[in-house]
Write a protein that holds these residues in place. Structure first.
Motif, PDB file in Angstrom:
ATOM      1  N   ASP A 165      46.759  43.199  14.091  1.00  0.00           N
ATOM      2  CA  ASP A 165      47.832  43.935  14.762  1.00  0.00           C
ATOM      3  C   ASP A 165      47.319  44.696  15.973  1.00  0.00           C
ATOM      4  OD1 ASP A 165      49.797  43.033  13.070  1.00  0.00           O
ATOM      5  OD2 ASP A 165      49.745  44.774  11.747  1.00  0.00           O
ATOM      6  N   ILE A 166      46.104  45.230  15.887  1.00  0.00           N
ATOM      7  CA  ILE A 166      45.520  45.940  17.028  1.00  0.00           C
ATOM      8  C   ILE A 166      45.421  45.004  18.233  1.00  0.00           C
ATOM      9  CG2 ILE A 166      43.402  46.996  17.916  1.00  0.00           C
ATOM     10  CD1 ILE A 166      42.944  48.125  15.091  1.00  0.00           C
ATOM     11  N   ILE A 167      44.880  43.794  18.008  1.00  0.00           N
ATOM     12  CA  ILE A 167      44.717  42.832  19.101  1.00  0.00           C
ATOM     13  C   ILE A 167      46.078  42.346  19.606  1.00  0.00           C
ATOM     14  CG2 ILE A 167      43.652  40.676  19.811  1.00  0.00           C
ATOM     15  CD1 ILE A 167      41.664  42.869  19.111  1.00  0.00           C
ATOM     16  N   LYS A 168      46.970  42.041  18.675  1.00  0.00           N
ATOM     17  CA  LYS A 168      48.293  41.557  19.061  1.00  0.00           C
ATOM     18  C   LYS A 168      49.036  42.585  19.913  1.00  0.00           C
ATOM     19  CE  LYS A 168      49.041  38.507  15.069  1.00  0.00           C
ATOM     20  NZ  LYS A 168      49.838  38.287  13.835  1.00  0.00           N
ATOM     21  N   ASN A 169      48.918  43.846  19.531  1.00  0.00           N
ATOM     22  CA  ASN A 169      49.615  44.904  20.269  1.00  0.00           C
ATOM     23  C   ASN A 169      49.049  45.055  21.683  1.00  0.00           C
ATOM     24  OD1 ASN A 169      51.277  45.442  18.089  1.00  0.00           O
ATOM     25  ND2 ASN A 169      49.990  47.079  17.291  1.00  0.00           N
TER      26      ASN A 169
ATOM     27  N   ILE B 288      38.165  49.115  20.219  1.00  0.00           N
ATOM     28  CA  ILE B 288      38.629  47.856  19.635  1.00  0.00           C
ATOM     29  C   ILE B 288      37.518  47.204  18.825  1.00  0.00           C
ATOM     30  CG2 ILE B 288      39.376  45.505  20.187  1.00  0.00           C
ATOM     31  CD1 ILE B 288      40.828  46.705  22.637  1.00  0.00           C
ATOM     32  N   GLU B 289      36.329  47.135  19.399  1.00  0.00           N
ATOM     33  CA  GLU B 289      35.208  46.507  18.701  1.00  0.00           C
ATOM     34  C   GLU B 289      34.845  47.267  17.433  1.00  0.00           C
ATOM     35  OE1 GLU B 289      32.146  46.275  21.606  1.00  0.00           O
ATOM     36  OE2 GLU B 289      33.237  44.841  22.870  1.00  0.00           O
ATOM     37  N   ALA B 290      34.901  48.604  17.494  1.00  0.00           N
ATOM     38  CA  ALA B 290      34.588  49.406  16.310  1.00  0.00           C
ATOM     39  C   ALA B 290      35.600  49.149  15.197  1.00  0.00           C
ATOM     40  CB  ALA B 290      34.571  50.892  16.676  1.00  0.00           C
ATOM     41  N   ALA B 291      36.871  49.019  15.572  1.00  0.00           N
ATOM     42  CA  ALA B 291      37.912  48.760  14.579  1.00  0.00           C
ATOM     43  C   ALA B 291      37.730  47.384  13.942  1.00  0.00           C
ATOM     44  CB  ALA B 291      39.293  48.866  15.228  1.00  0.00           C
ATOM     45  N   LEU B 292      37.343  46.400  14.740  1.00  0.00           N
ATOM     46  CA  LEU B 292      37.135  45.049  14.210  1.00  0.00           C
ATOM     47  C   LEU B 292      35.929  44.992  13.279  1.00  0.00           C
ATOM     48  CD1 LEU B 292      37.853  42.786  17.327  1.00  0.00           C
ATOM     49  CD2 LEU B 292      39.405  43.433  15.490  1.00  0.00           C
ATOM     50  N   ARG B 293      34.943  45.835  13.540  1.00  0.00           N
ATOM     51  CA  ARG B 293      33.750  45.859  12.683  1.00  0.00           C
ATOM     52  C   ARG B 293      33.964  46.631  11.389  1.00  0.00           C
ATOM     53  NH1 ARG B 293      31.032  47.265  17.510  1.00  0.00           N
ATOM     54  NH2 ARG B 293      30.971  49.430  16.773  1.00  0.00           N
ATOM     55  N   GLU B 294      34.869  47.584  11.416  1.00  0.00           N
ATOM     56  CA  GLU B 294      35.029  48.495  10.277  1.00  0.00           C
ATOM     57  C   GLU B 294      35.566  47.752   9.046  1.00  0.00           C
ATOM     58  OE1 GLU B 294      34.822  51.250   7.715  1.00  0.00           O
ATOM     59  OE2 GLU B 294      34.009  51.549   9.730  1.00  0.00           O
ATOM     60  N   GLN B 295      34.788  47.762   7.974  1.00  0.00           N
ATOM     61  CA  GLN B 295      35.132  46.999   6.780  1.00  0.00           C
ATOM     62  C   GLN B 295      36.308  47.575   6.005  1.00  0.00           C
ATOM     63  OE1 GLN B 295      31.575  46.545   4.445  1.00  0.00           O
ATOM     64  NE2 GLN B 295      30.460  45.472   6.060  1.00  0.00           N
ATOM     65  N   THR B 296      36.583  48.857   6.166  1.00  0.00           N
ATOM     66  CA  THR B 296      37.668  49.473   5.404  1.00  0.00           C
ATOM     67  C   THR B 296      39.045  49.188   5.999  1.00  0.00           C
ATOM     68  OG1 THR B 296      37.465  51.548   6.649  1.00  0.00           O
ATOM     69  CG2 THR B 296      36.166  51.334   4.630  1.00  0.00           C
TER      70      THR B 296
ATOM     71  N   THR C   3      41.726  45.028  29.998  1.00  0.00           N
ATOM     72  CA  THR C   3      41.783  45.441  28.592  1.00  0.00           C
ATOM     73  C   THR C   3      42.138  44.257  27.706  1.00  0.00           C
ATOM     74  OG1 THR C   3      42.480  47.664  29.236  1.00  0.00           O
ATOM     75  CG2 THR C   3      42.835  47.034  26.947  1.00  0.00           C
ATOM     76  N   LYS C   4      43.085  43.440  28.150  1.00  0.00           N
ATOM     77  CA  LYS C   4      43.486  42.268  27.364  1.00  0.00           C
ATOM     78  C   LYS C   4      42.351  41.256  27.271  1.00  0.00           C
ATOM     79  CE  LYS C   4      48.433  42.693  28.310  1.00  0.00           C
ATOM     80  NZ  LYS C   4      49.676  42.028  28.742  1.00  0.00           N
TER      81      LYS C   4
ATOM     82  N   ILE D  86      42.992  54.787  17.087  1.00  0.00           N
ATOM     83  CA  ILE D  86      42.609  53.613  17.880  1.00  0.00           C
ATOM     84  C   ILE D  86      43.703  53.290  18.896  1.00  0.00           C
ATOM     85  CG2 ILE D  86      42.134  51.137  17.793  1.00  0.00           C
ATOM     86  CD1 ILE D  86      39.838  52.868  16.807  1.00  0.00           C
ATOM     87  N   GLU D  87      44.941  53.341  18.456  1.00  0.00           N
ATOM     88  CA  GLU D  87      46.062  53.061  19.354  1.00  0.00           C
ATOM     89  C   GLU D  87      46.085  54.042  20.519  1.00  0.00           C
ATOM     90  OE1 GLU D  87      50.965  52.797  19.296  1.00  0.00           O
ATOM     91  OE2 GLU D  87      49.847  53.267  17.468  1.00  0.00           O
ATOM     92  N   GLN D  88      45.855  55.321  20.214  1.00  0.00           N
ATOM     93  CA  GLN D  88      45.883  56.340  21.256  1.00  0.00           C
ATOM     94  C   GLN D  88      44.734  56.169  22.243  1.00  0.00           C
ATOM     95  OE1 GLN D  88      47.908  58.235  22.400  1.00  0.00           O
ATOM     96  NE2 GLN D  88      46.820  59.814  23.563  1.00  0.00           N
ATOM     97  N   VAL D  89      43.550  55.825  21.738  1.00  0.00           N
ATOM     98  CA  VAL D  89      42.404  55.607  22.620  1.00  0.00           C
ATOM     99  C   VAL D  89      42.694  54.461  23.584  1.00  0.00           C
ATOM    100  CG1 VAL D  89      39.987  54.895  22.715  1.00  0.00           C
ATOM    101  CG2 VAL D  89      40.729  56.530  20.986  1.00  0.00           C
ATOM    102  N   ILE D  90      43.300  53.393  23.064  1.00  0.00           N
ATOM    103  CA  ILE D  90      43.595  52.219  23.890  1.00  0.00           C
ATOM    104  C   ILE D  90      44.657  52.544  24.943  1.00  0.00           C
ATOM    105  CG2 ILE D  90      44.553  49.882  23.856  1.00  0.00           C
ATOM    106  CD1 ILE D  90      43.362  49.602  21.020  1.00  0.00           C
ATOM    107  N   LYS D  91      45.657  53.309  24.574  1.00  0.00           N
ATOM    108  CA  LYS D  91      46.782  53.573  25.477  1.00  0.00           C
ATOM    109  C   LYS D  91      46.562  54.762  26.410  1.00  0.00           C
ATOM    110  CE  LYS D  91      50.516  51.531  22.743  1.00  0.00           C
ATOM    111  NZ  LYS D  91      51.851  51.750  22.122  1.00  0.00           N
ATOM    112  N   SER D  92      45.644  55.629  26.066  1.00  0.00           N
ATOM    113  CA  SER D  92      45.460  56.853  26.839  1.00  0.00           C
ATOM    114  C   SER D  92      44.995  56.570  28.269  1.00  0.00           C
ATOM    115  CB  SER D  92      44.433  57.762  26.153  1.00  0.00           C
ATOM    116  OG  SER D  92      44.136  58.877  26.965  1.00  0.00           O
TER     117      SER D  92
END
Length: 527
Positions: free
Chosen positions: A152-156, A136-144, A167-168, A118-124
């Motif tokens: 931390d994803i949003i804060k970063n 980002i939305e997929a990570a927020l939805r993912e229950q695991t 993006t912000k 996720i970090e790499q997708v956002i920064k690439s």
């Protein structure tokens, strides 16, 4: 620390050039290389099927998860194959987003590597804005994924100086709209934005405005505004308020939330009236009763300027007019749901499972001064205080109103028809028909009211002070002989005597207490 190192290592591998992975393949045995190509080709075939439209939605994700989990290769090779799909210009957005979601659901990818992906997708630089926000939305939805990791994803993203404003804005919008994120966590994000020393004022205002606009509930919008003004430099308050009003154009709801939230934070009597002039002007032009109320606020300013009213009194009156605007524009009615418990009571009234504003019974609800419909942090101002000391603008011996009306009942406004704050008679009925015991629920201390009729129960969270376990909840009634006081339910257990006392407690109306609503169909309020 071990987890952090793992994520850093995973990120480093993802940041490696394709040549890095090519050299690994060239040094590997020939049979291993052929196996990897076959597996990756199977994965590519699923991606091609999504590109062509042969696979869609959940079916596409399930097929991708299966293909990823079948890859008999190391994590780095698997992640590189996934990244190749995501950055490829030949793949559709649907294929890229499905691949990201599948990677998050795959059982053969570690959580550290999922977060690194996720970090790499956002920064690439090779991913589009749509792909970044989709990740980002997929990570927020993912229950695991743990809530801390999601935050931390949003804060970063918000703290990343290299991230674009778009993006912000997308990240804060996704976080504010995500229902699984608690309001307290959302407010933490807003606090971070305001306190960020590396962002310009305009950037902060853009993100703050987007956050407020993205919150679905008016009460949450107010809390967001209050949080912003709590953490901003006092010298920037006027500039901040004006910036928000500029951004909202003709959006009356968000304008009103910005003004009311600011008013609540400054304590009503502690601000400068010149700071509200433009705000009042901006609320005009919406027609009907809204404009009439707005004209009344303008008249209050004129009374102040002519010396006929003190600044504190004028501010207090304007605060009341703002509440009228909320009620008359419909934004004072929150869209919330609440479960009730049938205790088998003679009145047929049902009791809310939780306090108003709480998500579960063992959590304290929001605290209100009696008759006010918003939460606040200060006791200094009380909405119904009259200019004449000791008198009230509503609910006193002059107007003979001793019970809450709908427009002042937070339970009704937040939960809707059928819900309200209980009367004292209903509290007494609860006491008479329940056995009260000290108990814990999910590790939290409280009192359990168990029905003598059907054994159903409701739990009240308590606090422990001076050797007592105790708590209060508001009723809808003031004390007729002394309108400065309102009736509440009080319960305590004395550790020394081991006895539980449940009784009426008359509290100053300014006191902030939780509310435990009741639900009743077509029943009149008891007198």
């Amino acid at each position: 620390m071990k987890a952090i190192k793992s994520i850093m290592l995973a990120s480093a591998m993802l940041l490696a050039t394709p040549a890095f992975f090519s050299s690994c393949r060239e040094n590997a045995p020939e049979i291993d290389y052929e196996m990897k190509v076959t597996v990756v080709n199977d994965f590519a075939k699923v991606v091609d099927a999504i590109n062509s439209g042969a696979l869609k939605n959940e079916q596409a994700i399930l097929q991708l998860v299966a293909a990823i989990d079948k890859m008999n290769v190391n994590q780095h090779t698997k992640l590189q194959a996934i990244m190749d799909v995501i950055v490829s210009l030949n793949n559709t957005l649907d294929a890229k987003l499905a691949t990201i979601e599948a990677a998050l659901k795959a059982q053969t990818i570690t959580m550290e590597n999922k977060l690194a992906l996720i970090e790499q997708v956002i920064k690439s630089q090779g991913t589009t804005l749509e792909t970044k926000l989709g990740a980002i939305e997929a990570a927020l939805r993912e229950q695991t994924i743990a809530m801390e990791a999601k935050m931390d994803i949003i804060k970063n993203v918000l703290a990343d100086q290299n991230a674009t404003l778009e993006t912000k804005l997308g990240a804060i919008e996704a976080a504010m709209k995500e229902q699984t994120i608690a309001l307290s966590d959302k407010l933490t994000l807003i606090e971070q934005v305001i306190k960020d020393q590396t962002s310009s004022f305009n950037t902060k205002m853009d993100i703050l405005a987007q956050a407020i606009q993205s919150l679905p509930d008016y009460t949450e919008k107010l809390e967001a505004v209050k949080t912003a003004f709590e953490n901003i430099n006092p010298n920037s308050q006027l500039e901040t308020l004006n910036a928000l009003l500029d951004k909202y154009g003709q959006n009356f709801t968000d304008k009103l939330a910005s003004i009311s939230g600011w008013f609540m934070e400054i304590g009503y009597g502690n601000g400068r009236l010149d700071m509200i002039k433009r705000a009042i002007e901006s609320l005009g032009g919406y027609g009907g009763k809204l404009d009439a109320i707005n004209e009344q606020m303008t008249a209050l300013l004129q009374a102040l300027e002519s010396g006929n009213m003190s600044e504190k009194d004028a501010m207090a009156e304007i605060a009341k007019k703002l509440k009228e605007l909320e009620l008359n524009s419909g934004v004072g009615t929150a869209k919330e749901t609440m479960e009730y418990v049938d205790l088998g009571l003679p009145s047929k009234i049902k009791w809310a499972k939780c306090d108003l504003g709480a998500s579960s019974p063992e959590i304290y609800g929001d605290e209100y001064s009696w008759g006010e419909t918003w939460t606040k942090t200060s006791y200094e101002y009380y909405y119904f205080t009259d200019i004449v000391e000791g008198q009230y603008t509503k609910y006193d011996s002059r107007d003979k109103r001793f019970f809450l009306e709908k427009e002042d009942d937070a339970a009704y406004l937040r939960l809707g028809e059928g819900w309200r704050t209980p009367t004292w008679n209903e509290m007494q009925e609860l006491i008479d028909n329940c056995t009260v015991t000290e108990s814990t629920l999910n590790g939290r201390l409280g009192m359990m009211f168990v029905s003598k009729i059907n054994n159903n129960y409701i739990f009240f969270r308590c606090y422990s002070i001076f050797g007592k376990v105790c708590g209060n909840r508001w009723t809808s009634a003031i004390v007729e002989s002394n309108p400065a006081l309102a009736k509440s339910l009080y319960f305590e257990k004395n550790d020394k005597t081991n006895k539980i006392d449940v009784r009426r407690d008359d509290c100053n109306r300014k006191t902030r207490l939780p509310i435990r609503p009741v639900y009743v169909k077509r029943a009149a309020i008891e007198k």
